[in-house]
Design an enzyme around this catalytic site. Sequence first.
Site, PDB file in Angstrom:
ATOM      1  N   ASP A 239       2.215 -10.822  22.281  1.00 19.53           N
ATOM      2  CA  ASP A 239       1.709 -12.197  22.451  1.00 19.53           C
ATOM      3  C   ASP A 239       2.841 -13.194  22.264  1.00 19.53           C
ATOM      4  OD1 ASP A 239      -0.792 -10.959  22.353  1.00 19.53           O
ATOM      5  OD2 ASP A 239      -1.124 -11.479  20.245  1.00 19.53           O
TER       6      ASP A 239
ATOM      7  N   HIS B  83      -0.235 -10.192  18.129  1.00 30.58           N
ATOM      8  CA  HIS B  83       0.335  -8.905  18.540  1.00 30.58           C
ATOM      9  C   HIS B  83       1.777  -9.188  18.947  1.00 30.58           C
ATOM     10  CE1 HIS B  83      -3.941  -8.780  19.800  1.00 30.58           C
ATOM     11  NE2 HIS B  83      -3.911  -7.478  19.571  1.00 30.58           N
TER      12      HIS B  83
HETATM   13  C1  XLS Z   1     -10.000  -6.193  20.467  1.00 32.45           C
HETATM   14  C2  XLS Z   1      -9.555  -6.469  19.103  1.00 32.45           C
HETATM   15  C3  XLS Z   1      -8.142  -6.993  18.996  1.00 32.45           C
HETATM   16  C4  XLS Z   1      -7.664  -6.853  17.585  1.00 32.45           C
HETATM   17  C5  XLS Z   1      -6.200  -6.896  17.437  1.00 32.45           C
HETATM   18  O1  XLS Z   1     -11.172  -6.024  20.736  1.00 32.45           O
HETATM   19  O2  XLS Z   1     -10.468  -7.335  18.502  1.00 32.45           O
HETATM   20  O3  XLS Z   1      -8.063  -8.294  19.469  1.00 32.45           O
HETATM   21  O4  XLS Z   1      -8.235  -7.827  16.765  1.00 32.45           O
HETATM   22  O5  XLS Z   1      -5.556  -5.939  18.178  1.00 32.45           O
END
Ligand code: XLS
Length: 437
Positions: A102, A99
């Site tokens: 991150d 993201h």
């Molecule tokens: C959350 C999601 C997230 C997505 C990306 O539950 O799995 O991590 O994979 O935003």
Amino acid sequence: MSYFKNIPAIAFEGKGSDNPLAFKHYDPNQVVLGKTMEEHLRYAVAYWHTFNANGSDPFGAGTMVRGWDQYDGLDRSKARVEANFEFMEKLNIPYYCFHDIDIAPEGATLQETNKNLDVIVAMLKDAQKQSGKKLLWNTVNMFTNPRFVHGAGTTCNADVYAYAGAQLKKGLEVGKELGAENYVFWGGREGYETLLNTDMGFELDNLARLYHMAIDYANEIGFDAQFLIEPKPKEPTKHQYDFDAATTIAFLQKYGLKDKFKLNLEANHATLAGHTFEHEIRTAAINGMLGSLDANQGDLLLGWDTDEFPTDLYSTTLTMYEVLKAGGLGRGGVNFDAKVRRGSFEAEDLFLAHIAGMDSFAWGLKAAVKLIENRTLDGIVENRYRSFKEGIGAEIVAGKATLKSLEQYALQNNPIVNESGRQERIRLMLSEVIFSV
Ligand code: XLS
Ligand code: NI
Ligand code: NI
């Protein structure tokens, strides 16, 4: 600088090895069904769980202190970039996913945030070039910041919607800059808590508008990643709009978006929706919508997204069976959207956990190949539907039957005989295959 000094490169040593820092099943060069394991599985590291998470939970502070935590702000982000590429190198993982927040700290303004992103994206681009590692997908986080309290694409506040649009625009530019193969939308706050204050139809219309704008902008800048939506039924909102594969496909169809998107399916999200992972994959596959996988597993005794590393061989086998039957993952991959448990706080655990996940998926792949080569399940399913191959069944399939012709047949066909589905026997056969590879 090395963040994992004591960890050697992880090699394939095979089934007899008792070295915990080695693969027993994942041999990237082994060819099965015409492709190497590396090509089938296309493993990816999830940046957020591996380099951002610290083991905190609602009842306690973080338990994990990482090498990069000696720095702050942008310096820490730079250290994480180095750690990420060292990590991928040592584990021989070809892809990563992130993201926006991150990889770089949010600034006080959108301008500042974008500036921070530019610094890190330039660094990531260099590191990709030097290492040959690639970005499986990126996404933007439109759920953590308090501004998204009522949603992003489904917010009641047009100013927040505009901010989300700006953030998404930057996300697409970042994806293009780094050559992302896919771009993911997971709507963390795209859902609602109560209909008493919610205009559901309007919120969904707005979400579709945002997706259309994203397609237009990606075309404009020549970003040709596959767009993916990641369904999840609940958490953080009580009712997430992209509940599961079927709901998401219906949404995409309604708004004329189906041809532009595929699905990024996650094991733990499937079980939260009351489905198996294989159910979600099959649902996507029969609709031509299988994009990529977020590999993890939930705890069936708990009602939330625990994001554990996948070690359940029945699940990895049936997952890879569905993937192979669907013709593979294409531009997608197997992204470990999984985190080490709070008690597994040593840096070495990050490696051991990924090895567990990678070996479990490789094991599942081998078992799935055997199921396919031996036609174990194909034979059973074909035999089960054989009444549609001839006579009245063949007429139904050919579209020649009418209610009148069915009645005519039924009137003279007495008694009807059914056969056992033999579920228990088939489950044992599955176990035999899994433990034979
Ligand atoms: C959350 C999601 C997230 C997505 C990306 O539950 O799995 O991590 O994979 O935003
Ligand atoms: Ni996910
Ligand atoms: Ni998740």
